[in-house]
Write a protein that holds these residues in place. Structure first.
Motif, short mmCIF file in Angstrom:
data_model
loop_
_atom_site.label_atom_id
_atom_site.label_comp_id
_atom_site.label_asym_id
_atom_site.label_seq_id
_atom_site.Cartn_x
_atom_site.Cartn_y
_atom_site.Cartn_z
N PHE A 1 0.86 -1.18 0.00
CA PHE A 1 0.00 0.00 0.00
C PHE A 1 0.90 1.23 0.00
O PHE A 1 1.26 1.75 1.06
N ARG A 2 1.25 1.69 -1.18
CA ARG A 2 2.20 2.81 -1.29
C ARG A 2 1.64 4.08 -0.65
O ARG A 2 2.40 4.88 -0.09
N PHE A 3 0.33 4.27 -0.70
CA PHE A 3 -0.25 5.49 -0.14
C PHE A 3 -0.07 5.55 1.37
O PHE A 3 0.01 6.64 1.96
N LEU A 4 0.01 4.38 2.04
CA LEU A 4 0.25 4.38 3.48
C LEU A 4 1.66 4.86 3.80
O LEU A 4 1.89 5.55 4.81
N LEU A 5 2.61 4.52 2.94
CA LEU A 5 3.97 5.00 3.13
C LEU A 5 4.02 6.52 2.99
O LEU A 5 4.68 7.21 3.79
N TYR A 6 3.31 7.05 2.02
CA TYR A 6 3.26 8.50 1.87
C TYR A 6 2.55 9.15 3.06
O TYR A 6 2.95 10.24 3.51
N LEU A 7 1.51 8.48 3.57
CA LEU A 7 0.81 9.00 4.75
C LEU A 7 1.74 9.06 5.96
O LEU A 7 1.70 10.02 6.73
N GLU A 8 2.58 8.04 6.13
CA GLU A 8 3.55 8.05 7.23
C GLU A 8 4.46 9.26 7.12
O GLU A 8 4.71 9.98 8.11
N TRP A 9 4.99 9.52 5.93
CA TRP A 9 5.89 10.64 5.74
C TRP A 9 5.19 11.97 6.04
O TRP A 9 5.79 12.87 6.64
N ILE A 10 3.92 12.08 5.63
CA ILE A 10 3.19 13.32 5.89
C ILE A 10 2.99 13.52 7.39
O ILE A 10 3.21 14.63 7.92
N LEU A 11 2.58 12.48 8.11
CA LEU A 11 2.38 12.60 9.55
C LEU A 11 3.67 12.96 10.27
O LEU A 11 3.68 13.83 11.16
N LEU A 12 4.77 12.31 9.90
CA LEU A 12 6.05 12.60 10.56
C LEU A 12 6.55 13.99 10.19
O LEU A 12 7.15 14.69 11.03
N ALA A 13 6.30 14.43 8.94
CA ALA A 13 6.72 15.78 8.54
C ALA A 13 5.94 16.84 9.31
O ALA A 13 6.51 17.84 9.76
#
Length: 399
Positions: free
Chosen positions: A12-24
């Motif tokens: 689920f590539r979108f979950l990886l992007y979501l992780e980066w957004i939350l951490l950013a």
């Protein structure tokens, strides 16, 4: 061992992007000023911890259980450094990321353990943040209500993330099983097709050997005899030549039947009635028997049904011409609103059902009938003729 989950094979590539957004977002929150400074702040340590936490998410272990546990412990250590030592404001975000990652590497029991641990650490962090909060007595009740609401909201958020991840993983596993099942069905279909092709080749080879080969061998003997007698007794040699011509005609007829059997579309643009009539005419020319033919349809038949019926009638007539020694043949095709009944009957010598039901011709007719969900029946006995009945179901659209 399973391959680690990385960027190129992340389910689920979108979950990886979501992780980066939350951490950013959590990292950027450290730039904004705090309304109070009761927790010591170390922005550099916070940034480094968040960066390390994000980088280890680029490679998730999926192999041994011990590797997964050590990986989760490292995640919790980085979160603790970030929240307890660094004093990060948006400390719930890393816990949400922790639950997302745990769903990708653990089974359901492991996911529940990590989710419970995340909520417990969240409560500890929340209490630490507000234990020295300078609130007047009139604000204490409001503060308690805020803490309770905040904890309840985070609990519901974790539950939502857990349920969402379980639903996504279950749907993905179902899709993978469906793809695997389709691939297996395709392989089975190819095997069945290859097996059917091989059986058809064996049948044609057997027909050529039994009929065409026999006729050509006899033809060769007749011609050799005629050549030897031609100079001695031309009249007798002529008789052998006449017999040789008959054998040649028989061989040609056998060859035409073999070619007809190899056609993928036996109707070849003709109507179903014309194709069956052509079969009966060929049978009459080769055997001298004119079959009694009755066709009661009432409506057009599907292509797969007409092809199967044609092959069944063709195979039945071939068996009659070869083995039955019949003098009468009856063919009846009758359709109802639900099925089509095909009957081929002769008055030949018949056979013993317990001894002769595995021949290729009979098996081919039975397989074609069963492939369409029909029923195949043979009524015969020695010196009592044979009656073959195939009942094929018709689609509901024809009712």
């Amino acid at each position: 061992m399973s391959r680690p989950i990385q960027i190129h094979n992340h389910p689920f590539r979108f979950l990886l992007y979501l992780e980066w957004i939350l951490l950013a977002v959590a990292a950027l929150s450290e730039v904004s000023p705090y309304p109070f400074r009761r927790i010591p702040r170390l922005p550099l340590l916070t940034f480094l911890s968040i960066a390390a936490y994000g980088l280890i998410g680029l490679r998730l272990p999926t192999g041994k259980q011990i590797q997964k546990i050590l990986y989760t412990c490292l995640e919790i250590l980085l979160i603790s450094v970030t929240t307890f030592a660094g004093g990060m404001r948006l400390f719930p975000f890393p816990y949400i990321v922790l639950v997302i990652r745990s769903c990708l590497i653990f089974q359901l029991p492991g996911r529940l353990v990590v989710t419970s641990l995340s909520f417990s650490l969240f409560l500890l962090t929340l209490l630490r943040w507000f234990q020295n909060f300078p609130a007047r007595p009139v604000l204490q009740n409001r503060l308690r209500f805020f803490l309770l609401s905040y904890a309840l909201l985070f609990c519901l958020s974790l539950a939502f993330v857990l349920l969402l991840m379980n639903a996504l993983l279950t749907e993905r596993q179902s899709r993978e099983k469906l793809v695997s099942a389709n691939e297996q069905l395709r392989q089975y279909a190819l095997r069945i097709e290859d097996q059917a092709t091989l059986q058809e080749r064996n049948r044609i080879a057997r027909d050529i050997h039994d009929s065409l080969g026999h006729s050509l061998t006899a033809l060769n003997l007749q011609l050799e005899t005629a050549l030897k007698l031609w100079s001695v007794d031309p009249a007798k040699a002529t008789k052998f030549l006449v017999q040789a011509k008959k054998l040649g005609s028989t061989a040609l007829q056998d060859f035409r039947q073999s070619v007809s059997a190899m056609r993928s579309n036996p109707l070849q643009g003709s109507s179903f009635e014309e194709a069956i009539a052509s079969l009966t005419e060929e049978f009459h020319c080769s055997t001298g028997i004119s079959p009694a033919f009755i066709m009661l349809l009432g409506h057009p038949l599907p292509a797969e049904v007409t092809t199967a019926v044609y092959r069944i009638v063709q195979e039945a007539l071939t068996n009659i011409s070869k083995y039955s020694q019949a003098t009468q043949v009856k063919i009846r095709l009758q359709a109802t609103s639900t099925d089509l009944q095909v009957t081929v009957q002769d008055n030949g010598q018949g056979f013993n059902l317990n001894e002769n039901t595995t021949g290729f011709g009979l098996q081919s007719m039975r397989d074609r009938t069963l492939a369409l969900g029909g029923q195949f029946k043979i009524d015969t006995a020695p010196n009592a003729g044979c009656c073959i009945t195939a009942t094929l179901p018709l689609p509901r659209a024809l009712e």
